[in-house]
Design an enzyme around this catalytic site. Structure first.
Site, PDB file in Angstrom:
ATOM      1  N   PRO A  51       0.838  -1.200   0.000  1.00  0.00           N
ATOM      2  CA  PRO A  51       0.000   0.000   0.000  1.00  0.00           C
ATOM      3  C   PRO A  51       0.875   1.253   0.000  1.00  0.00           C
ATOM      4  O   PRO A  51       1.946   1.269   0.614  1.00  0.00           O
ATOM      5  CB  PRO A  51      -0.786  -0.111   1.318  1.00  0.00           C
ATOM      6  N   LYS A  52       0.428   2.292  -0.696  1.00  0.00           N
ATOM      7  CA  LYS A  52       1.119   3.578  -0.642  1.00  0.00           C
ATOM      8  C   LYS A  52       0.458   4.402   0.459  1.00  0.00           C
ATOM      9  O   LYS A  52      -0.636   4.936   0.287  1.00  0.00           O
ATOM     10  CB  LYS A  52       1.018   4.308  -1.984  1.00  0.00           C
ATOM     11  N   TRP A  53       1.127   4.491   1.587  1.00  0.00           N
ATOM     12  CA  TRP A  53       0.539   5.128   2.758  1.00  0.00           C
ATOM     13  C   TRP A  53       0.499   6.648   2.610  1.00  0.00           C
ATOM     14  O   TRP A  53       1.400   7.252   2.037  1.00  0.00           O
ATOM     15  CB  TRP A  53       1.310   4.723   4.012  1.00  0.00           C
ATOM     16  N   ASP A  96      -3.279   5.908  -0.574  1.00  0.00           N
ATOM     17  CA  ASP A  96      -3.776   6.535  -1.798  1.00  0.00           C
ATOM     18  C   ASP A  96      -3.290   5.862  -3.069  1.00  0.00           C
ATOM     19  O   ASP A  96      -3.316   6.466  -4.136  1.00  0.00           O
ATOM     20  CB  ASP A  96      -3.391   8.014  -1.828  1.00  0.00           C
TER      21      ASP A  96
END
Length: 340
Positions: free
Chosen positions: A25-27, A173
């Site tokens: 995941p792109k935090w 996101d």
């Protein structure tokens, strides 16, 4: 211990394919390198800024980990129920020590670890991600009972990563793709890619700001102010779009100035008290709610688009009152489900 420059990501439009890729995941937080050496710990942002004084609770938690020396690459976020709040995270960067201490108690931060760059005397940056991930998961057992640390998920399943991308929001996101077969590359973009999800929304043009520089001796539009209606019929300012072609500015200015009004936004208006506001950001011209545009955006948090949007098309077929906040409500994956 020497300073390690974070590995960077190259922006791409789609998830890569191939057995050499792994997905995370792109935090939606502050990228951070956490360094622990003996009785001291420090937090440094991707740009090299010292974040240590702003997140004392993370420093204290790092010193409780049963390892005297380590370097973690990760993300600082602030939990807000089942999501993460970037607005609350921004508030943590405050010049007053008393405010920093109070916010550390009221909105404690969380460190999400996704890479281990050093453990004890061993420098792991020269090892492949495949090896570093094994070491990270082993190291993560040390903070298993530490409420301030979590381990980020990783998968080799591209379809699973596609699902993450489709349901992004509320604290992450997009997706980060990393080469599993290469060492850590400080400051490079060769081994990591980021894929963000962009959405669209129909918004009312509630006003505009003039550009700082005149065009052929006349003032022209520099940015458009966007609005959406709530359930009570109030028009709230939610963001702006500024990517207006120079050749179109004069014609657009003529078009909009014919609809200048005394007031447009009946809910939240542009400007207002904020430490990010400037004199220019408070100067704007209201318009009658006549024009609708469809815009592309990445984040919508705290009742506004966090970044500037991009106009996809004008919508003369749509009434302003049809542009409501409801269209931004979406089903998202809970960020907590992507943490180990």
């Amino acid at each position: 211990m020497p300073t390690i420059e974070p590995m960077e990501a190259r922006s791409v439009d789609a998830l890569p394919s191939g057995e050499q890729w792994r997905f995370e995941p792109k935090w939606d937080g502050f990228r951070c390198i956490l360094v622990r050496h003996g009785d001291t710990a420090a937090l440094r942002s991707k740009s090299g800024e010292d974040l240590t004084r702003y997140f004392s609770e993370l420093v204290e938690a790092a010193l409780k980990i049963k390892s005297q020396t380590f370097v973690l690459d990760g993300e600082i976020v602030v939990p807000d129920g089942n999501t993460f709040s970037f607005d609350a995270l921004l508030q943590r960067i405050h010049p007053a020590a008393s405010r920093v201490a109070r916010l550390a108690e009221e909105t404690p931060a969380l460190f999400i670890a996704f890479d281990l760059l050093a453990a004890g005397p061993a420098d792991l940056t020269g090892r492949r991600l495949a090896e570093r991930r094994v070491e990270l998961e082993r190291f993560a057992r040390l903070f298993k009972t530490n409420d301030s640390f979590r381990l980020s998920s990783i998968t080799a399943d591209r379809s699973k990563a596609m699902h993450w991308l489709k349901m992004a929001g509320g604290g992450f996101d997009g997706v980060i793709a990393k080469r599993f077969d290469v060492p850590y590359g400080p400051g490079t973009r060769d081994a990591m890619q980021k894929i963000k999800r962009y959405r669209s929304a129909d918004c009312v043009i509630g006003g505009f700001r003039y550009a700082e520089n005149k065009l052929n001796g006349r003032s022209v539009v520099g940015s458009l102010l966007l609005g959406l209606y709530d359930d009570d019929g109030l028009l709230h300012h939610v963001g702006f779009t500024s990517a207006i072609k120079t050749a179109e500015k004069a014609r657009l200015t003529d078009k909009l100035t014919a609809y200048i009004a005394e007031k447009s936004f009946t809910g939240r208006a542009p400007g207002g008290p904020s430490r990010w506001s400037t004199r220019r950001s408070a100067e704007w011209t209201p318009l009658k709610p006549r024009f609708v545009v469809e815009v592309s955006y990445d984040h919508f948090t705290g009742g506004r688009f966090r970044h500037g949007t991009r106009i996809l098309r004008w919508r003369p077929d749509k009434k302003a009152q049809q542009c409501t906040l409801d269209q931004l409500r979406q089903k998202i994956v809970s960020p907590a489900s992507l943490l180990s």
